[in-house]
Design a protein around this motif. Sequence first.
Motif, mmCIF file in Angstrom:
data_model
loop_
_atom_site.group_PDB
_atom_site.id
_atom_site.type_symbol
_atom_site.label_atom_id
_atom_site.label_comp_id
_atom_site.label_asym_id
_atom_site.label_seq_id
_atom_site.Cartn_x
_atom_site.Cartn_y
_atom_site.Cartn_z
ATOM 1 N N UNK A 97 0.938 -26.766 -25.610
ATOM 2 C CA UNK A 97 0.108 -26.994 -26.833
ATOM 3 C C UNK A 97 -1.231 -25.848 -26.510
ATOM 4 N N UNK A 98 -1.532 -25.585 -25.328
ATOM 5 C CA UNK A 98 -2.753 -24.774 -25.121
ATOM 6 C C UNK A 98 -2.566 -23.450 -25.666
ATOM 7 N N UNK A 99 -1.180 -22.991 -25.815
ATOM 8 C CA UNK A 99 -0.906 -21.668 -26.497
ATOM 9 C C UNK A 99 -0.748 -21.708 -28.068
ATOM 10 N N UNK A 100 -0.048 -22.779 -28.320
ATOM 11 C CA UNK A 100 0.612 -23.194 -29.725
ATOM 12 C C UNK A 100 -0.702 -22.540 -30.764
ATOM 13 N N UNK A 101 -0.266 -21.924 -31.812
ATOM 14 C CA UNK A 101 -1.271 -21.519 -32.893
ATOM 15 C C UNK A 101 -2.067 -20.679 -32.446
ATOM 16 N N UNK A 102 -2.221 -19.929 -31.284
ATOM 17 C CA UNK A 102 -3.204 -18.922 -30.782
ATOM 18 C C UNK A 102 -2.508 -17.479 -30.882
ATOM 19 N N UNK A 103 -1.404 -17.360 -30.788
ATOM 20 C CA UNK A 103 -0.808 -16.012 -30.964
ATOM 21 C C UNK A 103 0.703 -16.477 -31.446
ATOM 22 N N UNK A 104 1.207 -15.443 -32.279
ATOM 23 C CA UNK A 104 2.587 -15.588 -32.662
ATOM 24 C C UNK A 104 3.517 -15.586 -31.629
ATOM 25 N N UNK A 105 4.520 -16.488 -31.628
ATOM 26 C CA UNK A 105 5.552 -16.502 -30.653
ATOM 27 C C UNK A 105 5.170 -17.025 -29.158
ATOM 28 N N UNK A 146 -2.147 -15.520 -15.887
ATOM 29 C CA UNK A 146 -2.544 -15.207 -17.420
ATOM 30 C C UNK A 146 -1.381 -14.495 -17.745
ATOM 31 N N UNK A 147 -1.480 -15.151 -19.292
ATOM 32 C CA UNK A 147 -0.665 -14.154 -20.228
ATOM 33 C C UNK A 147 -1.648 -13.582 -21.438
ATOM 34 N N UNK A 148 -1.488 -12.397 -21.600
ATOM 35 C CA UNK A 148 -2.467 -11.641 -22.698
ATOM 36 C C UNK A 148 -1.485 -11.710 -23.865
ATOM 37 N N UNK A 149 -2.112 -11.613 -24.880
ATOM 38 C CA UNK A 149 -1.255 -11.568 -26.279
ATOM 39 C C UNK A 149 -0.423 -10.432 -26.325
ATOM 40 N N UNK A 150 -0.613 -9.413 -25.861
ATOM 41 C CA UNK A 150 0.207 -8.112 -26.016
ATOM 42 C C UNK A 150 1.528 -8.487 -24.849
ATOM 43 N N UNK A 179 4.038 -10.673 -26.706
ATOM 44 C CA UNK A 179 4.760 -9.987 -27.464
ATOM 45 C C UNK A 179 5.749 -9.129 -26.669
ATOM 46 N N UNK A 180 5.560 -8.625 -25.721
ATOM 47 C CA UNK A 180 6.547 -8.013 -24.945
ATOM 48 C C UNK A 180 7.569 -8.814 -24.591
ATOM 49 N N UNK A 181 7.316 -10.431 -24.045
ATOM 50 C CA UNK A 181 8.163 -11.090 -23.432
ATOM 51 C C UNK A 181 9.099 -11.561 -24.652
ATOM 52 N N UNK A 182 8.606 -11.587 -26.000
ATOM 53 C CA UNK A 182 9.198 -12.200 -27.058
ATOM 54 C C UNK A 182 10.375 -11.131 -27.494
ATOM 55 N N UNK A 183 10.080 -9.993 -26.965
ATOM 56 C CA UNK A 183 11.234 -9.020 -27.484
ATOM 57 C C UNK A 183 12.126 -8.630 -26.445
ATOM 58 N N UNK A 184 12.362 -9.348 -25.238
ATOM 59 C CA UNK A 184 13.225 -9.322 -24.026
ATOM 60 C C UNK A 184 14.314 -10.411 -24.337
ATOM 61 N N UNK A 185 15.417 -10.145 -23.672
ATOM 62 C CA UNK A 185 16.565 -10.956 -23.696
ATOM 63 C C UNK A 185 16.327 -11.966 -22.438
ATOM 64 N N UNK A 186 17.061 -13.155 -22.561
ATOM 65 C CA UNK A 186 16.552 -13.916 -21.486
ATOM 66 C C UNK A 186 17.102 -13.387 -20.126
ATOM 67 N N UNK A 187 18.318 -12.424 -19.995
ATOM 68 C CA UNK A 187 18.839 -11.703 -19.054
ATOM 69 C C UNK A 187 17.715 -10.832 -18.339
ATOM 70 N N UNK A 188 16.897 -10.097 -19.376
ATOM 71 C CA UNK A 188 15.841 -9.404 -18.816
ATOM 72 C C UNK A 188 14.487 -9.887 -18.384
ATOM 73 N N UNK A 189 14.545 -11.261 -18.779
ATOM 74 C CA UNK A 189 13.324 -11.986 -18.495
ATOM 75 C C UNK A 189 12.655 -11.931 -16.823
#
Length: 384
Positions: free
Chosen positions: A16-24, A71-75, A78-88
């Motif tokens: 929930x700490x992240x929900x709504x603060x950045x897409x994805x 920590x995660x930053x917004x960008x 976005x990079x994580x969102x574009x990776x497959x589970x195998x690449x993560x």
Amino acid sequence: MERPNRDIYVKSDSFEALAGKMPGGTEALERLAALGARLDGMNLPDERRDVLAKACRALTGGALNGEPEFALKRHIVEEVRRLSDDELPRYLFYRYRYDVYPTTRQLDAFPPCVQIEPTSICNYRCVFCYQTDRSFTQGRQGHMGMMDLEMFKNVVDQIEGEVEAVTLASRGEPLMCRNIKEMLEYLRGKFLGLKMNTNAWFLTEELAHTILQTGLNTLVFSVDAAEPELYARLRVNGKLERVLENIKMFSEVRRKHYPDSRLITRTSGVHFSDEQDFDKMQEFWSEFVDQVAFVDYNPWENAYETAPRGIEAPCSDLWRRMFIWWDGRANPCDVDYKSELAVGNAGELDVSSLWRSDAYEDLRRRHIAGKRGALTPCAGCAVV
């Protein structure tokens, strides 16, 4: 590095700490939690599994006592969102080490990030850049040149599978390198964190196709203004009109021919003058790129003559990245653009040996001991 006040750092102890603060964001954390749950069943070296477990715990609120924050930053989301589970797992192993090891002073066999310089030559003379230093740019000083393709391939072959973050950029403009097309083609599919910085002056439609076929993760267009006059004053020899047309062209090539590309495009400017307006930059450039950012100004134009700053904190780059110049020289940073602190040459030693060399280790020890002020150009540099 992105300006901290222009981004969201997430030290999340719940989804929930992240929900709504950045897409994805929530989706990214859910995927990271799922990765943590399946680590024991994955065929991974113990060291890599341990790093990934710490990263997943830190990001999902389960960090053990004494484990460092991550920590995660917004960008990055976005990079994580574009990776497959195998690449993560590959990506997260790099990202944790890049963000955390400068704090914990840890090292392993390879740097988290390697910056390769296709050329030290640039067509611009930006007011905040060391390209204005004639003792650097005059040919007889020996600093100007372009990387040989075989040297480039040798470095890439060594770090493939060991390093995920590779940046094509440093002291010069990469697209001026006569071998840049072949270099980009050789990189295809090898790294998850592949980035290139360019002023976009020499960007052509042919190069746009090559870049998009390479699998580049991030393409950064270095611009500092949304007004032609201010741009020309800051980026001497440049014209905003030409750069804008080239970036528009790239955007159109991507839209038309590569709709599924995972590439993130970014305009990034140096925050040098109060005349620069981030909001205006955001409005102007967001139609053509995915992200807009400023980076903090550091006296790159001549840190050798900058008065000591009295900073005692060790430089994070000593545990984070290594630079390899066009001639193979390995350097700890590009503030030291004349290679006072060079630790060896990639034509003579392999990348891993350079990273753990006596010269590099001595430099780290001196920074840790608070002797940064006795080193040039470290004394006049603002990076921590």
